[in-house]
Design an enzyme around this catalytic site. Sequence first.
Site, short mmCIF file in Angstrom:
data_model
loop_
_atom_site.label_atom_id
_atom_site.label_comp_id
_atom_site.label_asym_id
_atom_site.label_seq_id
_atom_site.Cartn_x
_atom_site.Cartn_y
_atom_site.Cartn_z
CE1 TYR A 52 31.07 67.12 27.06
CE2 TYR A 52 33.07 67.71 27.35
CZ TYR A 52 32.09 67.89 27.67
OH TYR A 52 31.36 68.66 28.72
CD GLU A 54 28.07 69.01 23.99
OE1 GLU A 54 27.81 69.86 23.04
OE2 GLU A 54 28.22 69.42 25.35
CG ASP A 201 8.64 56.11 35.26
OD1 ASP A 201 9.33 55.18 35.25
OD2 ASP A 201 8.68 57.00 36.13
CB THR A 227 15.87 53.84 36.09
OG1 THR A 227 15.04 53.00 36.57
CG2 THR A 227 15.62 55.39 36.37
CE LYS A 230 14.15 52.55 40.36
NZ LYS A 230 14.15 53.98 39.48
NE ARG A 236 22.94 54.45 40.65
CZ ARG A 236 21.85 54.27 41.36
NH1 ARG A 236 20.64 55.12 41.37
NH2 ARG A 236 21.73 52.82 42.05
#
Length: 450
Positions: A52, A54, A201, A227, A230, A236
């Site tokens: 974790y 954060e 984008d 992203t 691609k 991902r």
Amino acid sequence: MLDHIKQTDPETFDNILREVLRQEFGLEMIPSENYVSPAVLEAAGTVLTNKYAEGYPHKRYYGGCEYIDKVEELAIERAKKLFNAKFANVQPYSGSPANMAALFALTDWGRQGKKIMGMALDQGGHLTHGHKVNFSGILFDVSSYKVDPKTHYLDYDAIEELAKKEKPHVIIAGATAYPREIDFKRFREIADSVGAYLLSDISHIAGLIVAGVHQDAVQYSDVTTTTTHKTLRGPRGAIILTNNEELAQKINKIVFPGMQGGPHEHLIAAKSVAFAEALKPEFKEYGKQIVRNAKALATSLIENDGTLITGGTDNHLILMDVTKNGTIGAEAEKALGEAGITVNKNTIPYDTRSPFSPSGIRLGTPALTTRGMKEKEMEQIGVWIMEIIKNPKNDDLKKKIEAEIVELCKKFPLYPELTELAQKYLKPSSSFSIFYTLSIKKSFKLWKKN
Ligand code: DSN
């Protein structure tokens, strides 16, 4: 390799290996998909998944982040260098949350339902660019722009006219099914002419921008999202870029704690590895080859009676109207899939059919280029695609082409060790397609489970 999954969860082991074979012996032609390198794959499967973290580097809500901080800082530095941006947030889980965070940063959390203007989904835009079923269409007042009804190219004068009439707060540039170069500089001028923010984008074309075969977006945009999986060929996920410090601070607060919890640091490490790969000179050649391959494929499709939206491509993707060959998108997708060619059915601009049963298919070359295929292979693949599209019900033809595809794929291996493992352990089952049967029975002897 995968020994522990095999022991702990034979069913998942089995499914993973089937997917290995599907990827290895099929032609992956969905333009938004790619094959990551073994290095990226390894990074995504590390102990970083346990942590974790954060917060942001050196400002965490958890102890034990000293190495995680280094991982994330390296990813940020590489993202900035790759796209020549002053600020990068590498935490977005994927493209849609990245677009949500970017829109929220530009609109004070969408509190006043400000107007946004993006490309309509059925024209090649994305759900998050203002579609009515998406947060972007629900929270904001939307005015969508379209492509020219005749040429199917973006008509920048018409977009400017619409912007002047609608006075949007944010203009979104970017697409998921547009086969031509996007003029981000012109979008900047349009945004400036109405005092709008420009959100670009670049998810589909990020790798092409890095390779220098598509106009840059970051220098013209207030915020850029992409992203990472691609044309950029990473895991991902997504990143957000900006050159504006005030916006960068807003974006950071919105991504965490505003929208997300703990960042997926194993995927941030994998993004970082992919960025390191994309910073190498070889990646430029990869991007150039993607476009050369798409153009060669377009030529072959046209020579074999294919109808391409805009008549060709400038980038990695092709949009085809298959109704001109007597079929529809869904039937073409299914028939091609049965022969081992994966594409997706897609609406074409001003489609007269429904989004659930559109007139077109969308296909692209990033994944095939990763495995080393070039113009010669594209020419042959174009012939196969058109044979199947013209004869979607001809099982003998599909069987013949499927066998030829397996032979072609063997010349361009992808993940040899995983493939060997799959051939070693997979048992035939009734759900096997002809493709698996052929690829394993004909091409390989290691068939039975040890
Ligand atoms: N789903 C992506 C694509 O296939 O283009 C866009 O998010």
